[in-house]
Design a protein around this motif. Structure first.
Motif, PDB file in Angstrom:
ATOM      1  N   ASP A 151       0.858  -1.186   0.000  1.00 21.81           N
ATOM      2  CA  ASP A 151       0.000   0.000   0.000  1.00 21.81           C
ATOM      3  C   ASP A 151       0.897   1.241   0.000  1.00 21.81           C
ATOM      4  O   ASP A 151       1.132   1.879   1.022  1.00 21.81           O
ATOM      5  CB  ASP A 151      -0.915  -0.004   1.227  1.00 21.81           C
ATOM      6  CG  ASP A 151      -2.041   1.018   1.094  1.00 21.81           C
ATOM      7  OD1 ASP A 151      -2.013   1.807   0.122  1.00 21.81           O
ATOM      8  OD2 ASP A 151      -2.947   1.034   1.955  1.00 21.81           O
ATOM      9  N   LYS A 152       1.405   1.572  -1.197  1.00 17.49           N
ATOM     10  CA  LYS A 152       2.344   2.684  -1.314  1.00 17.49           C
ATOM     11  C   LYS A 152       1.682   4.037  -1.050  1.00 17.49           C
ATOM     12  O   LYS A 152       2.342   4.988  -0.641  1.00 17.49           O
ATOM     13  CB  LYS A 152       2.987   2.680  -2.705  1.00 17.49           C
ATOM     14  CG  LYS A 152       3.946   1.526  -2.906  1.00 17.49           C
ATOM     15  CD  LYS A 152       4.694   1.649  -4.215  1.00 17.49           C
ATOM     16  CE  LYS A 152       5.721   0.504  -4.382  1.00 17.49           C
ATOM     17  NZ  LYS A 152       6.444   0.608  -5.659  1.00 17.49           N
ATOM     18  N   VAL A 153       0.380   4.103  -1.286  1.00 20.07           N
ATOM     19  CA  VAL A 153      -0.342   5.354  -1.010  1.00 20.07           C
ATOM     20  C   VAL A 153      -0.288   5.662   0.477  1.00 20.07           C
ATOM     21  O   VAL A 153       0.039   6.782   0.899  1.00 20.07           O
ATOM     22  CB  VAL A 153      -1.809   5.265  -1.498  1.00 20.07           C
ATOM     23  CG1 VAL A 153      -2.619   6.458  -1.015  1.00 20.07           C
ATOM     24  CG2 VAL A 153      -1.857   5.170  -3.010  1.00 20.07           C
ATOM     25  N   LYS A 154      -0.594   4.667   1.300  1.00 16.70           N
ATOM     26  CA  LYS A 154      -0.538   4.857   2.752  1.00 16.70           C
ATOM     27  C   LYS A 154       0.876   5.181   3.203  1.00 16.70           C
ATOM     28  O   LYS A 154       1.096   6.090   4.029  1.00 16.70           O
ATOM     29  CB  LYS A 154      -1.046   3.602   3.456  1.00 16.70           C
ATOM     30  CG  LYS A 154      -1.012   3.697   4.974  1.00 16.70           C
ATOM     31  CD  LYS A 154      -1.565   2.441   5.634  1.00 16.70           C
ATOM     32  CE  LYS A 154      -1.495   2.585   7.164  1.00 16.70           C
ATOM     33  NZ  LYS A 154      -2.046   1.394   7.853  1.00 16.70           N
ATOM     34  N   GLU A 155       1.869   4.455   2.659  1.00 16.57           N
ATOM     35  CA  GLU A 155       3.263   4.691   3.040  1.00 16.57           C
ATOM     36  C   GLU A 155       3.688   6.122   2.689  1.00 16.57           C
ATOM     37  O   GLU A 155       4.341   6.798   3.486  1.00 16.57           O
ATOM     38  CB  GLU A 155       4.169   3.701   2.315  1.00 16.57           C
ATOM     39  CG  GLU A 155       4.027   2.257   2.807  1.00 16.57           C
ATOM     40  CD  GLU A 155       4.860   1.289   1.973  1.00 16.57           C
ATOM     41  OE1 GLU A 155       5.650   1.781   1.135  1.00 16.57           O
ATOM     42  OE2 GLU A 155       4.723   0.068   2.168  1.00 16.57           O
ATOM     43  N   SER A 156       3.308   6.592   1.499  1.00 17.97           N
ATOM     44  CA  SER A 156       3.678   7.948   1.070  1.00 17.97           C
ATOM     45  C   SER A 156       3.029   9.002   1.959  1.00 17.97           C
ATOM     46  O   SER A 156       3.659   9.999   2.334  1.00 17.97           O
ATOM     47  CB  SER A 156       3.258   8.172  -0.391  1.00 17.97           C
ATOM     48  OG  SER A 156       3.911   7.270  -1.243  1.00 17.97           O
ATOM     49  N   LEU A 157       1.767   8.791   2.303  1.00 16.93           N
ATOM     50  CA  LEU A 157       1.053   9.748   3.163  1.00 16.93           C
ATOM     51  C   LEU A 157       1.681   9.809   4.554  1.00 16.93           C
ATOM     52  O   LEU A 157       1.810  10.895   5.145  1.00 16.93           O
ATOM     53  CB  LEU A 157      -0.425   9.378   3.257  1.00 16.93           C
ATOM     54  CG  LEU A 157      -1.234   9.526   1.962  1.00 16.93           C
ATOM     55  CD1 LEU A 157      -2.622   8.921   2.115  1.00 16.93           C
ATOM     56  CD2 LEU A 157      -1.346  10.997   1.566  1.00 16.93           C
ATOM     57  N   LEU A 158       2.083   8.673   5.072  1.00 13.56           N
ATOM     58  CA  LEU A 158       2.733   8.643   6.391  1.00 13.56           C
ATOM     59  C   LEU A 158       4.085   9.351   6.346  1.00 13.56           C
ATOM     60  O   LEU A 158       4.480  10.032   7.307  1.00 13.56           O
ATOM     61  CB  LEU A 158       2.904   7.194   6.861  1.00 13.56           C
ATOM     62  CG  LEU A 158       1.615   6.454   7.257  1.00 13.56           C
ATOM     63  CD1 LEU A 158       1.892   4.984   7.529  1.00 13.56           C
ATOM     64  CD2 LEU A 158       0.970   7.106   8.487  1.00 13.56           C
ATOM     65  N   GLN A 159       4.816   9.202   5.233  1.00 17.42           N
ATOM     66  CA  GLN A 159       6.105   9.875   5.079  1.00 17.42           C
ATOM     67  C   GLN A 159       5.928  11.399   5.077  1.00 17.42           C
ATOM     68  O   GLN A 159       6.732  12.130   5.662  1.00 17.42           O
ATOM     69  CB  GLN A 159       6.794   9.425   3.790  1.00 17.42           C
ATOM     70  CG  GLN A 159       7.373   8.022   3.866  1.00 17.42           C
ATOM     71  CD  GLN A 159       7.995   7.577   2.542  1.00 17.42           C
ATOM     72  OE1 GLN A 159       7.904   8.275   1.549  1.00 17.42           O
ATOM     73  NE2 GLN A 159       8.618   6.415   2.547  1.00 17.42           N
ATOM     74  N   ILE A 160       4.854  11.857   4.425  1.00 16.44           N
ATOM     75  CA  ILE A 160       4.581  13.308   4.394  1.00 16.44           C
ATOM     76  C   ILE A 160       4.244  13.800   5.794  1.00 16.44           C
ATOM     77  O   ILE A 160       4.690  14.871   6.219  1.00 16.44           O
ATOM     78  CB  ILE A 160       3.438  13.612   3.402  1.00 16.44           C
ATOM     79  CG1 ILE A 160       3.928  13.401   1.966  1.00 16.44           C
ATOM     80  CG2 ILE A 160       2.914  15.035   3.582  1.00 16.44           C
ATOM     81  CD1 ILE A 160       2.859  13.502   0.923  1.00 16.44           C
ATOM     82  N   GLN A 161       3.459  13.018   6.525  1.00 13.79           N
ATOM     83  CA  GLN A 161       3.134  13.397   7.899  1.00 13.79           C
ATOM     84  C   GLN A 161       4.382  13.519   8.771  1.00 13.79           C
ATOM     85  O   GLN A 161       4.441  14.349   9.674  1.00 13.79           O
ATOM     86  CB  GLN A 161       2.173  12.369   8.523  1.00 13.79           C
ATOM     87  CG  GLN A 161       0.714  12.567   8.116  1.00 13.79           C
ATOM     88  CD  GLN A 161      -0.216  11.648   8.879  1.00 13.79           C
ATOM     89  OE1 GLN A 161       0.135  10.523   9.212  1.00 13.79           O
ATOM     90  NE2 GLN A 161      -1.433  12.121   9.139  1.00 13.79           N
ATOM     91  N   GLN A 162       5.388  12.698   8.469  1.00 14.02           N
ATOM     92  CA  GLN A 162       6.630  12.705   9.243  1.00 14.02           C
ATOM     93  C   GLN A 162       7.643  13.734   8.736  1.00 14.02           C
ATOM     94  O   GLN A 162       8.739  13.851   9.264  1.00 14.02           O
ATOM     95  CB  GLN A 162       7.262  11.311   9.209  1.00 14.02           C
ATOM     96  CG  GLN A 162       6.430  10.246   9.906  1.00 14.02           C
ATOM     97  CD  GLN A 162       6.862   8.830   9.530  1.00 14.02           C
ATOM     98  OE1 GLN A 162       7.891   8.641   8.891  1.00 14.02           O
ATOM     99  NE2 GLN A 162       6.066   7.843   9.929  1.00 14.02           N
ATOM    100  N   GLY A 163       7.255  14.491   7.667  1.00 17.00           N
ATOM    101  CA  GLY A 163       8.137  15.519   7.130  1.00 17.00           C
ATOM    102  C   GLY A 163       9.219  15.001   6.218  1.00 17.00           C
ATOM    103  O   GLY A 163      10.208  15.698   5.961  1.00 17.00           O
ATOM    104  N   LEU A 164       9.084  13.747   5.736  1.00 19.35           N
ATOM    105  CA  LEU A 164      10.084  13.168   4.847  1.00 19.35           C
ATOM    106  C   LEU A 164       9.794  13.545   3.393  1.00 19.35           C
ATOM    107  O   LEU A 164       8.657  13.853   3.028  1.00 19.35           O
ATOM    108  CB  LEU A 164      10.090  11.643   4.999  1.00 19.35           C
ATOM    109  CG  LEU A 164      10.372  11.119   6.421  1.00 19.35           C
ATOM    110  CD1 LEU A 164      10.242   9.614   6.460  1.00 19.35           C
ATOM    111  CD2 LEU A 164      11.749  11.565   6.901  1.00 19.35           C
ATOM    112  N   GLU A 165      10.830  13.498   2.551  1.00 16.72           N
ATOM    113  CA  GLU A 165      10.679  13.879   1.149  1.00 16.72           C
ATOM    114  C   GLU A 165      10.213  12.692   0.311  1.00 16.72           C
ATOM    115  O   GLU A 165      10.544  11.537   0.607  1.00 16.72           O
ATOM    116  CB  GLU A 165      11.996  14.415   0.602  1.00 16.72           C
ATOM    117  CG  GLU A 165      12.397  15.751   1.209  1.00 16.72           C
ATOM    118  CD  GLU A 165      13.604  16.343   0.516  1.00 16.72           C
ATOM    119  OE1 GLU A 165      14.094  15.729  -0.462  1.00 16.72           O
ATOM    120  OE2 GLU A 165      14.062  17.415   0.946  1.00 16.72           O
ATOM    121  N   LEU A 166       9.457  13.013  -0.755  1.00 21.26           N
ATOM    122  CA  LEU A 166       8.971  11.995  -1.696  1.00 21.26           C
ATOM    123  C   LEU A 166       9.436  12.338  -3.092  1.00 21.26           C
ATOM    124  O   LEU A 166       9.737  13.499  -3.398  1.00 21.26           O
ATOM    125  CB  LEU A 166       7.439  11.956  -1.682  1.00 21.26           C
ATOM    126  CG  LEU A 166       6.727  11.281  -0.505  1.00 21.26           C
ATOM    127  CD1 LEU A 166       5.229  11.330  -0.735  1.00 21.26           C
ATOM    128  CD2 LEU A 166       7.160   9.846  -0.350  1.00 21.26           C
TER     129      LEU A 166
END
Length: 511
Positions: A151-166
């Motif tokens: 579930d890359k969508v969930k993983e990407s959203l969590l990364q944004i919440q943590q302030g990480l770059e995509l």
């Protein structure tokens, strides 16, 4: 009057105390940190580390900066935040992952059964996205194409919440699905000690009370800023249209014109069209172009002898004209409408002038007219028309051109050109063009012409009397003078009130 209970007062007082305490904590944290450190690099990170509200930190920094306790630089950046839908996916997983997980690992499931097991929105979005990603084979029966997915969508959203770059591709995909939005963020950087820094803010006395005066030696008073501006006074403000209108009115008065009474927005079709020798089948008289009244729908007062002469010139002509050769209908002339031009007022004034011994006249009017037009950047259903006319014996087209040159030169438009045009009640007719120095081209600024004998003679004016006239809108020159490119920003319910309060004075005329 609202009666506030003691409980509500207590709650309000508690809220104020909490706010004051939070501000004091933020101030103590900033001044205390700078006592042992050179600077605060980022107010946002500083607030997060101390678990303080960043908005409160910003307010305190601004206040301390004003009293020169600290120095700081404004910091602006854009951050990505999750929408409500994005937050839901980050917590629960994406619809396509739920859709895939519901499909059995072996075999298949009917589309109808699958729909019953999922929420409507999850099924709709999940089926589309899962098929697009080639996770499932869609048909009446749904089956898996692959056995395991992430579930890359969930993983990407969590990364944004943590302030990480995509990567950019993932960001574009999330933005397209409206799961994330860009949000502006403001704060402060390089916060350091100022010239008046102290570990604790001094408390200054601000009021000259009896107690403060008695203990003045023990107190330090806040300096008064005698150069500070007072509170702005509430007052009325002139709209830009009124300012430009005043300039046009002054120019007409300087040229010896007198203003016509234009207080009747409602007019009969007779004075608005028929008296101007405009045929009853003319497109302008259609409901698509004119606002007709439902009540009262018709007029009861028209000068019968004049109506008969107008009818005759429409049907069979006269005064050197063949007329329009049609059956003129009184019921059509009786219809009430919102006037489409102020020339309806001009026709009334000329008719009144014809009743007595002839006297040359110069008339002008500036008032509102109404057209059933589609609203866009340059058109409204109501606008203001400027009209000038001169009635005298033996006037010619040369007189009209000379008056137009004099009138528009006073507006700062000395370069004019004229183009032949058609108008039902003027012959000859001319469009007026002026050279725009800013745009470096010729632009149309108005219309002009000489009223036809078929209009003037039935009124009873002498045969050698001629009327020259011209007209233009008030909105177009106002928009040019004030740099407004959308008429809805000038007139109507979308007008910015700050524009009305702060627009400069209008200066047009002879340089």
């Amino acid at each position: 009057m609202k009666i506030v209970s003691s409980k509500e007062k207590s709650e309000t007082h508690s809220e104020l105390c909490v706010t004051n305490n939070t501000a004091k904590m933020a101030e103590a944290a900033i001044l205390g940190f700078l006592q042992n450190n050179e600077s605060i690099p980022d107010s946002g990170k500083f607030a997060a580390e101390l678990n303080l509200d960043h908005e409160e930190i910003k307010n305190v920094i601004k206040s301390l900066q004003g009293f020169r306790y600290i120095e700081a630089k404004e910091l602006k950046r854009e951050t990505l935040v999750l929408t409500d839908e994005g937050k839901k996916y980050a917590a629960e997983g994406s619809p396509e992952f739920h859709f895939f997980s519901t499909v059995p690992e072996e075999g298949s499931i009917s589309k109808d059964d699958l729909e019953k097991k999922l929420e409507a929105s999850v099924f709709k979005i999940g089926s589309t996205q899962a098929a697009k990603k080639k996770w499932v084979a869609m048909g009446k029966q749904v089956s898996r194409k692959v056995q395991h997915v992430e579930d890359k969508v969930k993983e990407s959203l969590l990364q944004i919440q943590q302030g990480l770059e995509l990567d950019q591709e993932s960001l574009n995909s999330l933005k397209a699905r409206k799961l994330i939005v860009t949000q502006g963020w403001t704060g402060y950087s390089d916060v350091k000690k100022g010239p008046c820094y102290a570990p604790k803010r001094k408390i200054f006395a601000t009021d000259l009370t009896r107690e403060n005066l008695q203990n003045w030696k023990e107190l330090e008073f806040k300096e008064y800023n005698f150069n500070a501006k007072g509170q702005p006074l509430d007052a009325g403000h002139l709209h830009p249209l009124l300012k430009v209108r005043k300039q046009f009115k002054d120019i007409f008065c300087q040229m010896g014109f007198e203003e016509m009474p234009t207080n009747n927005f409602v007019e009969s079709s007779f004075w608005n069209f028929d008296a101007l020798f405009q045929p009853q089948q003319h497109p302008a008289r259609d409901s698509h172009d004119t606002f007709f009244l439902k009540a009262p729908s018709t007029t009861r007062e028209l000068p019968e002898d004049y109506v008969e002469r107008v009818k005759q010139v429409h049907e069979s002509g006269g005064y050197g004209s063949r007329g329009y050769n049609y059956d003129w209908k009184r019921e059509e002339a009786n219809k009430n409408l919102l006037r489409t031009h102020t020339t309806a007022v001009s026709s009334r004034m000329l008719y009144a002038l014809a009743k007595g011994p002839f006297t040359p006249k110069k008339y002008f009017s500036i008032d509102r007219v109404f057209r059933n037009e589609a609203v866009d950047r340059t058109h409204l259903a109501e606008f203001h028309q400027i009209e000038g006319l001169i009635c005298d014996r033996g006037l010619t087209l040369g007189d009209l051109i000379g008056v137009l040159q004099a009138f528009f030169s006073r507006l700062g438009m000395p370069k004019l050109r004229f183009k032949p045009a058609y108008n039902p009640y003027t012959e000859p007719s001319m469009e007026i063009f002026s050279y725009h120095e800013g745009l470096e081209k010729w632009v149309e600024i108005g219309n002009s012409g000489m009223f036809r004998p078929e209009m003037l003679q039935p009124m009873g004016l002498p045969e050698d009397v001629r009327v020259i006239a011209w007209g233009l809108s008030l909105e177009r020159p106002t928009m040019i003078l004030y740099g407004i490119d959308n008429i809805r920003d000038l007139f109507g319910h979308k007008v910015d009130l700050d524009l009305i309060k702060r627009n400069p004075i209008c200066r047009v005329g002879i340089e």
